[in-house]
Design a protein around this motif. Sequence first.
Motif, short mmCIF file in Angstrom:
data_model
loop_
_atom_site.label_atom_id
_atom_site.label_comp_id
_atom_site.label_asym_id
_atom_site.label_seq_id
_atom_site.Cartn_x
_atom_site.Cartn_y
_atom_site.Cartn_z
N SER A 146 -0.75 8.59 -21.77
CA SER A 146 -0.80 9.30 -20.49
C SER A 146 0.25 8.73 -19.55
N THR A 147 0.77 9.56 -18.65
CA THR A 147 1.59 9.04 -17.56
C THR A 147 0.65 8.66 -16.41
N TYR A 148 1.01 7.62 -15.68
CA TYR A 148 0.11 7.06 -14.66
C TYR A 148 0.76 7.07 -13.29
N ARG A 149 -0.05 7.50 -12.30
CA ARG A 149 0.24 7.27 -10.89
C ARG A 149 -0.89 6.41 -10.34
N VAL A 150 -0.53 5.37 -9.63
CA VAL A 150 -1.52 4.41 -9.15
C VAL A 150 -1.33 4.18 -7.66
N ARG A 151 -2.43 4.25 -6.93
CA ARG A 151 -2.44 3.91 -5.51
C ARG A 151 -3.43 2.78 -5.31
N MET A 152 -2.99 1.75 -4.58
CA MET A 152 -3.85 0.60 -4.31
C MET A 152 -3.95 0.39 -2.80
N THR A 153 -5.15 0.16 -2.32
CA THR A 153 -5.40 -0.18 -0.92
C THR A 153 -6.11 -1.52 -0.89
N ALA A 154 -5.66 -2.44 -0.01
CA ALA A 154 -6.25 -3.77 0.01
C ALA A 154 -5.99 -4.41 1.37
N ASP A 155 -6.73 -5.47 1.63
CA ASP A 155 -6.52 -6.27 2.83
C ASP A 155 -5.11 -6.84 2.81
N ALA A 156 -4.34 -6.56 3.85
CA ALA A 156 -2.92 -6.91 3.86
C ALA A 156 -2.70 -8.42 3.91
N ALA A 157 -3.58 -9.15 4.59
CA ALA A 157 -3.42 -10.59 4.70
C ALA A 157 -3.81 -11.29 3.40
N ARG A 158 -4.84 -10.79 2.77
CA ARG A 158 -5.35 -11.44 1.57
C ARG A 158 -4.56 -11.04 0.32
N PHE A 159 -4.09 -9.79 0.32
CA PHE A 159 -3.36 -9.27 -0.85
C PHE A 159 -2.07 -8.60 -0.40
N PRO A 160 -1.10 -9.40 0.06
CA PRO A 160 0.14 -8.80 0.58
C PRO A 160 1.01 -8.16 -0.50
N VAL A 161 0.85 -8.59 -1.76
CA VAL A 161 1.64 -8.04 -2.86
C VAL A 161 0.76 -7.11 -3.68
N LEU A 162 1.23 -5.88 -3.89
CA LEU A 162 0.51 -4.89 -4.69
C LEU A 162 1.46 -4.35 -5.76
N LEU A 163 1.15 -4.63 -7.02
CA LEU A 163 2.03 -4.27 -8.14
C LEU A 163 1.27 -3.45 -9.17
N ALA A 164 1.99 -2.57 -9.85
CA ALA A 164 1.44 -1.81 -10.97
C ALA A 164 2.57 -1.48 -11.93
N ASN A 165 2.24 -0.73 -12.99
CA ASN A 165 3.26 -0.35 -13.97
C ASN A 165 4.31 0.57 -13.36
N GLY A 166 5.48 0.60 -13.99
CA GLY A 166 6.49 1.58 -13.64
C GLY A 166 7.34 1.17 -12.46
N ASP A 167 7.68 2.16 -11.64
CA ASP A 167 8.53 1.94 -10.47
C ASP A 167 7.75 2.19 -9.19
N PRO A 168 8.09 1.46 -8.10
CA PRO A 168 7.40 1.70 -6.82
C PRO A 168 7.81 3.06 -6.25
N VAL A 169 6.82 3.73 -5.64
CA VAL A 169 7.07 5.06 -5.06
C VAL A 169 7.02 5.02 -3.55
N ALA A 170 5.97 4.41 -2.99
CA ALA A 170 5.81 4.36 -1.54
C ALA A 170 4.82 3.27 -1.19
N ARG A 171 4.86 2.87 0.09
CA ARG A 171 3.87 1.93 0.61
C ARG A 171 3.79 2.07 2.11
N GLY A 172 2.70 1.56 2.67
CA GLY A 172 2.52 1.70 4.11
C GLY A 172 1.33 0.91 4.62
N GLU A 173 1.16 0.95 5.95
CA GLU A 173 0.05 0.28 6.62
C GLU A 173 -0.98 1.32 7.05
N ASN A 174 -2.25 0.89 7.09
CA ASN A 174 -3.32 1.81 7.48
C ASN A 174 -3.78 1.62 8.93
N GLY A 175 -3.34 0.55 9.57
CA GLY A 175 -3.72 0.33 10.96
C GLY A 175 -5.05 -0.38 11.13
#
Length: 868
Positions: free
Chosen positions: A145-174
């Motif tokens: 299967s081809t995969y798209r992955v979105r991760m949401t996490a506490d920015a201070a505790r988990f500042p790095v978010l990685l998955a397979n493939g190439d990065p597409v987008a990232r942002g802050e939730n406020g």
Amino acid sequence: MLDALSAPALPPVLRREDYRAPEWTVPETDLDFALDPSATRVRARLSVRRSGAHDAPLRLDGAGQVPLAVSVDGVAINDWRLEGETLVIPLSGDAHVVETEVEIAPDRNTQLMGLYASGGNLCTQCEAEGFRRITYFPDRPDVLSTYRVRMTADAARFPVLLANGDPVARGENGDGTHWAEWHDPFPKPSYLFALVAGKLAVNRSSFTTRSGREVELGIYVRAADLPRTEHAMHALKLSMAWDERVYGREYDLDVFNIVAVDDFNFGAMENKGLNIFNSRYILADPDTATDYDYDAIAAVVAHEYFHNWSGNRVTCRDWFQLSLKEGFTVYRDQGFSADQGSAAVKRIEDVRGLRAAQFPEDAGPLAHPIRPESYIEISNFYTATIYNKGAEVIRMMATILGPEAFRAGSDLYFDRFDGTAATCEDFVACMEEASGADLTQFRRWYSQAGTPRVSASLEHHAGSGRATLNLGQKVPDTPGQTGKAPQVLPLKVRLFGSETGRPLSEEQLVLLSEPSMSVTFETVTERPVVSLNRGFSAPVVIESDRTAADLAFLARTDDDPFARYEAMQQLMLDTLIAATVEGRADHDAVVAAVADTLDGATSGELDAAFVAEAVLLPSEAFVGDQLALVDPDAVFRAREGLRRDLGRRLEARWRQAYDTGAGEPYSYTPEAKGARRLRNVALGYLAASGAADAAQVAWRQFERADNMTDRQGALTTLVNGVSDEREAALDVFYNRYADNGLVLDKWFQTQALSSRDDTAALVAALAQHPDFTLANPNRARALVGAFGVNQRAFHTEGGAGYRWLADQLLALDALNPQTAAKLLPPLGRWRRFAPPRAALMRAELERIAGTPGISKDLFEQVSKSLEG
């Protein structure tokens, strides 16, 4: 005995012959993670398609998660059901979008499969069947299967978010959280899925492919470990260039990331574009890593990178085909490592590893072909047979076909099966098509277990100038397999003149495919000595009529480095067996041969690294493997007697070897590595000789060392003895590295491998040390695993070692069944020992088997060990 009604249900046995193609495929997978160590929510959106004409429901594998919601085509449904932990969803059409939401607890995942916590970070391990612990999915390697992955996490505790493939987008939730999206455009099985979230520093670099694309490289570690990642980064770039040059394989994504974690069941994992590594195979500097560690890091980095093609772009159809990716990739990483330094020394190291781990496996209750026919738990088949013997089978194929045909076959394989799940048969068929060779009989290597035994005798007909080499083969019976057919054995041979030492023939490749055959050599003008299985061209045991004088001759004159090493080792082995079985300690031939070899290092004729390997005695375990029944005490006495005699009679030469290169500043070059290796071997022989100053020499080396190779070499010598310096060195080493888990593993392991009389008691005490834990696989392997392979200490009279190991395995099984099962084989070889040891070992196996609630991992290994 339990009756049929009260007996626990036995785990199901999976058989290769029962393979069926998947009823449903999943062309696209979208995953949304709300990451939290104690309660992670996973929403999965699967585009599913019915495969073939059937009305079967969709069955999704699961393990340990809490199902929260299920919907089909955007509509919540309630007619789903759980069969065990399998989610069953009735579907009427041929294509649907199925969505599920589950909750998992990474911080309680001690099995380290699926999504788990390590050192405050979150990471995954999905091979072989860990993805089902993350979300419901058809968790099998032939569902790509081809995969798209979105991760949401506490920015201070988990500042790095990685998955397979190439990065597409990232942002802050406020709200203090942030998100990242990744996309892998290449279809992959679920076992290659990866995710990492945490507080990590990164060593960034880049690599330009042969087609001109720039790939961004990153190695993610804890900030304090960042300076120790340069060697791994260098190895990664070398690997990428080597695979382009040797196999024509170019990297295909825009980024390639590696993450190092402390808690990991394997060495590393080849997840597409995001390799996750056991930190021991990434972190290195001269103060904390030995030359062996440096070499292993380069090899493992290469191995996982090479999997991008031999494993990822072309994956295995089912887990019975595991050696398709692992054996081939080990062969590839061995070739890479051989090109980085001494090819001869690398070959010696590979064969020593094969004999230490795979030959006993082939001769024991857990013997299996490189393509198994059945299993209960697939993690039990990540074995030396699959990896190391699998690599030897590929090597034999390459030897038979030749380099050009083999490359053509590998190109055809990669091109034809790119983006699919293939089989071992597919690989062999490509080799046949590209070369025109018939490999029908060769395929027996995939179906027959056991190490073939080759008999060899040489007749010289002096009057006719002719010599005849008579060869025979037998593949021994193994559990479930008897009366085996002959295999194709590619044996490289050459004749040398016993008087002149000159070659009497060219090197010849003999294909032994029948139970027996003869090879005739013409124009043999003097008594010949045969050099057999040169380069270890076939993974076999050779039984020849060569005398001790012949072996000593080959150890001096053979022009094939491996054959020269092998002659020395066989001479030593024959001497040790005679001493063990007959009590006959005639060491003269070995002493003379070792002296000649050491002189070769002094004169510069021989490479120091080669000499260091050649003069090492076969291990106690390997000597025991040659006996009908192992007597650990007799083997130890014989080996220590020869070591002592070599040390005493060649003391001057050992001191000369030890002094060569002393005081040179550290450098990681083949020459410097060889000098350090020989120096530490010489130090061991000085200690064995009983020299009065041996402990002081070792202590000086320990104190003055500017690198871990020399420091641990000195520590090992001291730990095996009895001296004030021993205790001082252990204390200094511990205090210096108490905060470095990887180096502390060396402290535990060195003591567990000690040859002292009291090692079993010392190991039991170390298990109570505040820094010992079974929760970390590296630490468990360092103490429990090392003790299990310490033949003398493990088999101490009375069975205390057996009881201790069984206790540790039961405790470990409750935390991490996969690691526990891998540490059981030393107990499983109970039939190789005489009473009362055999009975004591069997009793511990029965105790483990009778313990309620043991894992299927451990159950399979124990049951086979009792039955085999």
